[in-house]
Every structure is written in structure tokens, then in C-alpha cells.
Design an enzyme around this catalytic site. Structure first.
Site, PDB file in Angstrom:
ATOM      1  N   GLU A   1       0.865  -1.178   0.000  1.00 27.68           N
ATOM      2  CA  GLU A   1       0.000   0.000   0.000  1.00 27.68           C
ATOM      3  C   GLU A   1       0.904   1.230   0.000  1.00 27.68           C
ATOM      4  O   GLU A   1       1.941   1.241   0.670  1.00 27.68           O
ATOM      5  CB  GLU A   1      -0.836  -0.050   1.292  1.00 27.68           C
ATOM      6  CG  GLU A   1      -1.900   0.967   1.453  1.00 27.68           C
ATOM      7  CD  GLU A   1      -3.138   0.693   0.596  1.00 27.68           C
ATOM      8  OE1 GLU A   1      -3.794   1.666   0.228  1.00 27.68           O
ATOM      9  OE2 GLU A   1      -3.412  -0.502   0.283  1.00 27.68           O
TER      10      GLU A   1
ATOM     11  N   PRO B   1       4.515   8.568   2.074  1.00 28.40           N
ATOM     12  CA  PRO B   1       5.045   7.981   0.832  1.00 28.40           C
ATOM     13  C   PRO B   1       6.485   7.489   0.996  1.00 28.40           C
ATOM     14  O   PRO B   1       7.229   7.988   1.843  1.00 28.40           O
ATOM     15  CB  PRO B   1       4.984   9.159  -0.156  1.00 28.40           C
ATOM     16  CG  PRO B   1       3.971  10.093   0.399  1.00 28.40           C
ATOM     17  CD  PRO B   1       4.054   9.953   1.893  1.00 28.40           C
ATOM     18  N   SER B   2       6.847   6.528   0.161  1.00 26.94           N
ATOM     19  CA  SER B   2       8.211   5.979   0.090  1.00 26.94           C
ATOM     20  C   SER B   2       8.676   5.389   1.412  1.00 26.94           C
ATOM     21  O   SER B   2       9.877   5.353   1.694  1.00 26.94           O
ATOM     22  CB  SER B   2       9.216   7.050  -0.357  1.00 26.94           C
ATOM     23  OG  SER B   2       8.734   7.715  -1.486  1.00 26.94           O
ATOM     24  N   ARG B   3       7.745   4.971   2.221  1.00 22.99           N
ATOM     25  CA  ARG B   3       8.051   4.361   3.532  1.00 22.99           C
ATOM     26  C   ARG B   3       8.767   5.330   4.486  1.00 22.99           C
ATOM     27  O   ARG B   3       9.383   4.902   5.460  1.00 22.99           O
ATOM     28  CB  ARG B   3       8.899   3.075   3.364  1.00 22.99           C
ATOM     29  CG  ARG B   3       8.187   1.988   2.536  1.00 22.99           C
ATOM     30  CD  ARG B   3       6.937   1.511   3.257  1.00 22.99           C
ATOM     31  NE  ARG B   3       6.258   0.421   2.601  1.00 22.99           N
ATOM     32  CZ  ARG B   3       5.108   0.547   1.886  1.00 22.99           C
ATOM     33  NH1 ARG B   3       4.558   1.736   1.696  1.00 22.99           N
ATOM     34  NH2 ARG B   3       4.531  -0.500   1.361  1.00 22.99           N
ATOM     35  N   LEU B   4       8.678   6.643   4.199  1.00 24.33           N
ATOM     36  CA  LEU B   4       9.294   7.628   5.097  1.00 24.33           C
ATOM     37  C   LEU B   4       8.212   8.136   6.057  1.00 24.33           C
ATOM     38  O   LEU B   4       7.804   9.303   6.027  1.00 24.33           O
ATOM     39  CB  LEU B   4       9.932   8.767   4.287  1.00 24.33           C
ATOM     40  CG  LEU B   4      11.059   8.291   3.359  1.00 24.33           C
ATOM     41  CD1 LEU B   4      11.614   9.431   2.521  1.00 24.33           C
ATOM     42  CD2 LEU B   4      12.181   7.646   4.177  1.00 24.33           C
TER      43      LEU B   4
END
Ligand code: FMN
Length: 211
Positions: free
Chosen positions: A8, A187-190
Site C-alpha cells: 500500500e 510515501p516511500s516508507r518515510l
């Protein structure tokens, strides 16, 4: 079963240290209110992790029934597996996951029984069949058949056709928190992670954690 491509992207909202409220319980109530308003199913469902005296953790979902300035209250059977764990080790953890809001709240703390009159009050507000069930079920014990359980429930219902007293082995616990973490997917796992801890004077302070 290929699970590699199930992922996701988290884009909904962000969370800054500045916007977090000074008291984490108030911040929690704010997020819980948003979860309730957003029509999430079972927004009060929380994972409760306990540890037994061999150090073995176990976890299960329970329902949050009250949050106040002291902590988080849930109800259960005091003789269940979780009840036994708690009597051996009062350190527990809670976890809320509100998928639709891309949010998680982690809480760590110490758990204790609530006063009996508070358990009585909540027990008497439960539906009749749930009150009978609290007597009929020896929660977490092995049973030989469902039929026996139903027969036991029927005999208890015959004994208490109207008023059902609260069994002494059933009641509430309160988790008194010592750590909170508010997680907002980004977003971007940050992701945004804000943790609250207590200082030596018992005041909450907060800090950002790396995702
Ligand atoms: C959505 C949901 C809500 C639940 N709520 C409770 C609850 O409030 N209290 C409770 O004792 N068990 C609740 N359960 C059942 C527990 O997850 C668990 O099966 C039970 O408490 C026995 O756990 P134990 O053997 O670790 O003590 C709930 C389960 C689900 C899936």
C-alpha cells in the site's frame, strides 16, 4: 502464495511534532474520534500483548471500553490466559491499527484491575446474553464440546432469568501508559513517527523517530 506484491502507498496525511498535542492521551482521543467519525469498523479494537512468567509474549484483540486521564480500560475474564499473564507480569502493550486512516498507535504501560464497583456498573450495562456468557465461559480453558458450553449457558440462564450478578472472575483492567507512539503512513516508507515518554518529573515529552 505470492505475497511480495501486496503493498500500500501511504499518502493520506502527515504528522509533525509541533501539531501533536502536549498530552498524548488527548492526542489519542483526537485520533480515536477521527477513526470513529471515518466509519472504520471496530475503531475501538486493540491488540493487547502480555508476557507470561517464562517471557513468552502472547497477543489478542480486546475492545477499548473507556479512555480517561488515567489510561485505557478493557473488560475480560480475570482467569483467562491474558488474566494469568497479567497476574505474573503487569507490563503490557496495546496497538491500534486504523487502516483507512493509515495510522497506528502503540502504547506501553502497566495494567491493574479497576475498582469492583466500576466493573459492576459496566457488567450491568451489557446485554443479558453476554452477562450469561461471562458465567458460562471458563475463558481460555479447553472444553470437550460446544454442546456442553451451550448446556451450561442454558442452566445459568435458568438460574438467573432476570438479574445476572457479575462473576468475581470477570471485570475490567486499566492500562496506565508510560509510552505512546503515533504513526502516520507516508510515501516511500518515510513514515511519521512521534513518540511520547515521561521525564523524571512525570511530564510527557515527545520526539520524532526514524521510520
Ligand atoms: C474484535 C474482537 C473483540 C474482542 N473483544 C474482547 C474483549 O473485549 N474482551 C475479551 O476478553 N476478549 C475479547 N475478544 C476475544 C479475545 O481476542 C480472545 O480470544 C480472548 O479474550 C481469550 O484470550 P486469552 O486466551 O489470551 O486470554 C475479542 C476478539 C475480537 C476479534
Amino acid at each position: 502464495m505470492d505475497l511480495h506484491n501486496i503493498r500500500e502507498e501511504y499518502t493520506k496525511q502527515q504528522l509533525s511534532k509541533k501539531e501533536c498535542l502536549d498530552n498524548p492521551l488527548t492526542q489519542f482521543e483526537k485520533w480515536l474520534n477521527e477513526a470513529i467519525k471515518s466509519d472504520i469498523k471496530e475503531p475501538t479494537a486493540m491488540n493487547l500483548a502480555t508476557v507470561n512468567d517464562s517471557g513468552q509474549p502472547s497477543s489478542r484483540i480486546v475492545l477499548l471500553k473507556e479512555v480517561n486521564s488515567q489510561g485505557f480500560i478493557f473488560f475480560t475474564n480475570y482467569l483467562s490466559q491474558k488474566g494469568k499473564n497479567i497476574s505474573q507480569n503487569s507490563l503490557v502493550a496495546l496497538n491500534f491499527f486504523w487502516q483507512e486512516l493509515q495510522r497506528q498507535v502503540r502504547i506501553e504501560g502497566k495494567v491493574k484491575k479497576i475498582p469492583e464497583d466500576q466493573s459492576d456498573e459496566y457488567f450491568s450495562s451489557r446485554p443479558y446474553t453476554s452477562r450469561i456468557g461471562a458465567w458460562a465461559s471458563k475463558q481460555s480453558a479447553v472444553i470437550s464440546s460446544k454442546k456442553l458450553l451451550l448446556a451450561k449457558a442454558a442452566s445459568i440462564a435458568a438460574k438467573y432469568p432476570f438479574y445476572v450478578p457479575r462473576p468475581a472472575h470477570w471485570g475490567g483492567y486499566i492500562v496506565v501508559p508510560s509510552m505512546f507512539e503515533f504513526w502516520q503512513g507516508r510515501p516511500s516508507r518515510l513514515h511519521d513517527r512521534i513518540r511520547y515518554l515521561l521525564d523524571q518529573n512525570g511530564n510527557w515529552y515527545r520526539e520524532r523517530l526514524s521510520p
